[in-house]
Write an enzyme that holds these catalytic residues in place. Structure first.
Site, PDB file in Angstrom:
ATOM      1  N   LYS A 198       0.860  -1.262  -0.102  1.00  0.00           N
ATOM      2  CA  LYS A 198      -0.103   0.103  -0.152  1.00  0.00           C
ATOM      3  C   LYS A 198       0.771   1.297  -0.006  1.00  0.00           C
ATOM      4  O   LYS A 198       2.006   1.093   0.109  1.00  0.00           O
ATOM      5  CB  LYS A 198      -1.101  -0.082   1.284  1.00  0.00           C
ATOM      6  CG  LYS A 198      -1.957  -1.308   1.271  1.00  0.00           C
ATOM      7  CD  LYS A 198      -2.759  -1.263   0.002  1.00  0.00           C
ATOM      8  CE  LYS A 198      -3.320  -2.659  -0.205  1.00  0.00           C
ATOM      9  NZ  LYS A 198      -4.439  -3.132   0.711  1.00  0.00           N
TER      10      LYS A 198
HETATM   11  C1  LIG Z   1      -5.527  -4.121   1.333  1.00  0.00           C
HETATM   12  C2  LIG Z   1      -7.083  -3.712   1.282  1.00  0.00           C
HETATM   13  C3  LIG Z   1      -8.017  -3.761   2.368  1.00  0.00           C
HETATM   14  C4  LIG Z   1      -7.344  -4.523   3.768  1.00  0.00           C
HETATM   15  O1  LIG Z   1      -6.391  -3.961   4.486  1.00  0.00           O
HETATM   16  P1  LIG Z   1      -5.478  -4.691   5.265  1.00  0.00           P
HETATM   17  O2  LIG Z   1      -4.480  -3.708   5.741  1.00  0.00           O
HETATM   18  O3  LIG Z   1      -4.758  -5.748   4.331  1.00  0.00           O
HETATM   19  O4  LIG Z   1      -6.318  -5.639   6.182  1.00  0.00           O
HETATM   20  C5  LIG Z   1      -9.346  -3.431   2.275  1.00  0.00           C
HETATM   21  N1  LIG Z   1      -9.796  -2.952   1.125  1.00  0.00           N
HETATM   22  C6  LIG Z   1      -9.005  -2.714   0.002  1.00  0.00           C
HETATM   23  C7  LIG Z   1      -9.610  -2.327  -1.121  1.00  0.00           C
HETATM   24  C8  LIG Z   1      -7.479  -3.350  -0.037  1.00  0.00           C
HETATM   25  O5  LIG Z   1      -6.832  -3.049  -1.005  1.00  0.00           O
END
Ligand SMILES: *Cc1c(COP(=O)(O)O)cnc(C)c1O
Length: 404
Positions: A198
Site C-alpha cells: 500500500k
Molecule cells: C488492502 C485492502 C484492504 C484491507 O487492508 P489490510 O490492511 O490488508 O487488512 C481493504 N480494502 C482494500 C481495497 C484493500 O486493498
C-alpha cells in the site's frame, strides 16, 4: 521493437532475468533506526509513536481524528461498528475490491449489497449505488480502486440525501484528492491500509480518519475490548484510578508502537512515493498510447478532477483484437519475469459469497472489466530500467498476440 522476438513462454529469452513484483515497500535505514529506537523505549504497544502516527495521517487527509488499528480490515470492522451496522442492515459497496471491504459488513451481521462500477474509472457508479438503496440501507462504502479517489462530493450528497453513513475504503489512496479535497476529509469515516504493497507501510496496519467525535470515541473503545476509563461513558461512579468498565463488545485490534514508529518515518516520504508513482504511470501512459490506438489494450482512465495515488496500474486487454485470452497473455507476461496480478475477482464470485446466495451477473460491468484486467508492476522503488522492462515486456507480448 522486434515483433519477431520469441516470447519467453515459447522458450525465448525473457525481457528480465529476475522477477519484478507488482508492488513492494520501500524501507530505508532511517525507518529501521526508528523501529529499533522504539524497541529500546518503555513502549512496545500503544505509546507516543501511535499518537504521532495518527496525527500525521489525520493531517495528511484533512481529518480531525485518526485511530490506528492492527490492519486495514480491523479498521473497516471498527468503522462498521461505529456506524452501528447490525443484523439485517444493508451496506452498499463495489464488487471490484478486496474481500475485506464486504467481509467487514458480514462481521457485524450486515448484508453487503454490490452495485456496479463506472466502466471508465472502474469505481462504484453513483447512480448504480442509488438504484440499490432500500429502507434497510444504512451505509455506503465506495472503494478508491487503484488509488483513484471516487467523486467524494457526489457520494457525500447521496449519503446525506438518504441518511446513510458514508465510509470510504481508501486502502489504495492515501494522499490522493478529488476536486481539491484530500481523501479522508469528506466521508464520515475513511480507511487507509498500511500493508507493504500500500502507499506507505507499517508491515500490517490500518487507520480510520473521521471528523466525528462520537465515531472517534467508539473507534478507540472498539480497538481495545470496548473498555473505557472515561467517566462520561461509565455506568455509576468510578471506584478509583484503577477502575475501568467494558461497555461494548470490542476486540484487541491495537497496532504496536514499533509499527507506528515505522509509520511515522514512512509518512514523511509519502509525497515522494506518490510523485514517483505518478511519474511511472505517466511513462506507461505514454508508452502504451499506440497499443491503445491499435485496440490491443486500454489504459486506466483518471477523472479530470481526481489526483490519483496510483497504487495500481491496471491495463484492460482488447480481447476482441487479440488471438488469445487473458490467461495466456498473463502467463506470457509472467514468463517475461513481470510479477503481474489481477485486481480483483468480483467479490461475490467467491464460494463463500455464493453460499450466501449472491449470483453471477449482478454487476455485469464489473464482471466484464475483470475478464480483461492485468495489473502490471508499479511501486516507487522501481528503477527507470525496471520501468523500461515492463514497457518492453507488455509491448512484446501484446503485439505478439495481436490479430493480423
Ligand atoms: C488492502 C485492502 C484492504 C484491507 O487492508 P489490510 O490492511 O490488508 O487488512 C481493504 N480494502 C482494500 C481495497 C484493500 O486493498
Amino acid at each position: 521493437m522486434n515483433q519477431m522476438e520469441k516470447l519467453a513462454i515459447h522458450g525465448g529469452k525473457p525481457v528480465r532475468n529476475s522477477l519484478l513484483s507488482y508492488g513492494s515497500q520501500w524501507v530505508t535505514e532511517e525507518d529501521i533506526a526508528a523501529v529499533v529506537e522504539t524497541m529500546r523505549s518503555p513502549f512496545l504497544t500503544q505509546g507516543p509513536q501511535i499518537i504521532e502516527f495518527e496525527r500525521k495521517v489525520a493531517d495528511k487527509s484533512g481529518a480531525k481524528y485518526a485511530v490506528a488499528f492492527c490492519n486495514g480490515t480491523a479498521a473497516l470492522h471498527g468503522a462498521m461498528f461505529a456506524a452501528g451496522i447490525g443484523e439485517g442492515d444493508e451496506v452498499i459497496t463495489s464488487p471490484l475490491t478486496f474481500a475485506a471491504t464486504s467481509n467487514s459488513v458480514l462481521y457485524q451481521g450486515g448484508i453487503p449489497v454490490f452495485a456496479d462500477i463506472d466502466p471508465h474509472t472502474y469505481l462504484l457508479d453513483v447512480e448504480a449505488a442509488r438504484n440499490v438503496i432500500t429502507p434497510h440501507t444504512k451505509a455506503i462504502v465506495p472503494v478508491d480502486f487503484s488509488g483513484q479517489p471516487v467523486n467524494m462530493q457526489a457520494f457525500r450528497a447521496l449519503a446525506d440525501e438518504h441518511g446513510l453513513v458514508y465510509i470510504q475504503d481508501a486502502a489504495h489512496s492515501l494522499g490522493a484528492s478529488y476536486d481539491g479535497k484530500p481523501v479522508g476529509s469528506i466521508a464520515d469515516m475513511t480507511m487507509f491500509s498500511f500493508h507493504p504493497v500500500k502507499p506507505v507501510t507499517t508491515a500490517e496496519g490500518g487507520v480510520i480518519v473521521t471528523n466525528n467525535e462520537e465515531y472517534y470515541e467508539k473507534l478507540l473503545r472498539f480497538r481495545s475490548h470496548g473498555i473505557t476509563k472515561d467517566n462520561r461513558w461509565m455506568e455509576g461512579k468510578s471506584e478509583g484510578s484503577w477502575y475501568y468498565q467494558m461497555i461494548e463488545l470490542g476486540y484487541n485490534y491495537r497496532l504496536t508502537d514499533i509499527q507506528a514508529a515505522l509509520g511515522v518515518t514512512q509518512m514523511e516520504r509519502l509525497m515522494e512515493f506518490l510523485s514517483r508513482r505518478n511519474e511511472i504511470a505517466r511513462q506507461y501512459d505514454e508508452a502504451f498510447a499506440g497499443l491503445e490506438r491499435d485496440g490491443l489494450l486500454r489504459r486506466p482512465v483518471v477523472d479530470v478532477k481526481a489526483v490519483s495515488g496510483w497504487h495500481l496500474y491496471v491495463i484492460s486487454l482488447g480481447l476482441e483484437n487479440l488471438k488469445t485470452g487473458r490467461r495466456e497473455v498473463f502467463e506470457a507476461l509472467q514468463a517475461e519475469n513481470l510479477g503481474v496480478n489481477v485486481h480483483y475477482i468480483p467479490v461475490y464470485w467467491h464460494p463463500y459469497y455464493k453460499k450466501l446466495g449472491y449470483e453471477r451477473g449482478i454487476c455485469p460491468r464489473a464482471e466484464q472489466a475483470y475478464e480483461t484486467f492485468v495489473t502490471i508492476p508499479l511501486f516507487p522503488r522501481m528503477s527507470d530500467e525496471d520501468v523500461q522492462d515492463v514497457i518492453a515486456a507488455v509491448e512484446k507480448v501484446v503485439t505478439f498476440f495481436a490479430k493480423a
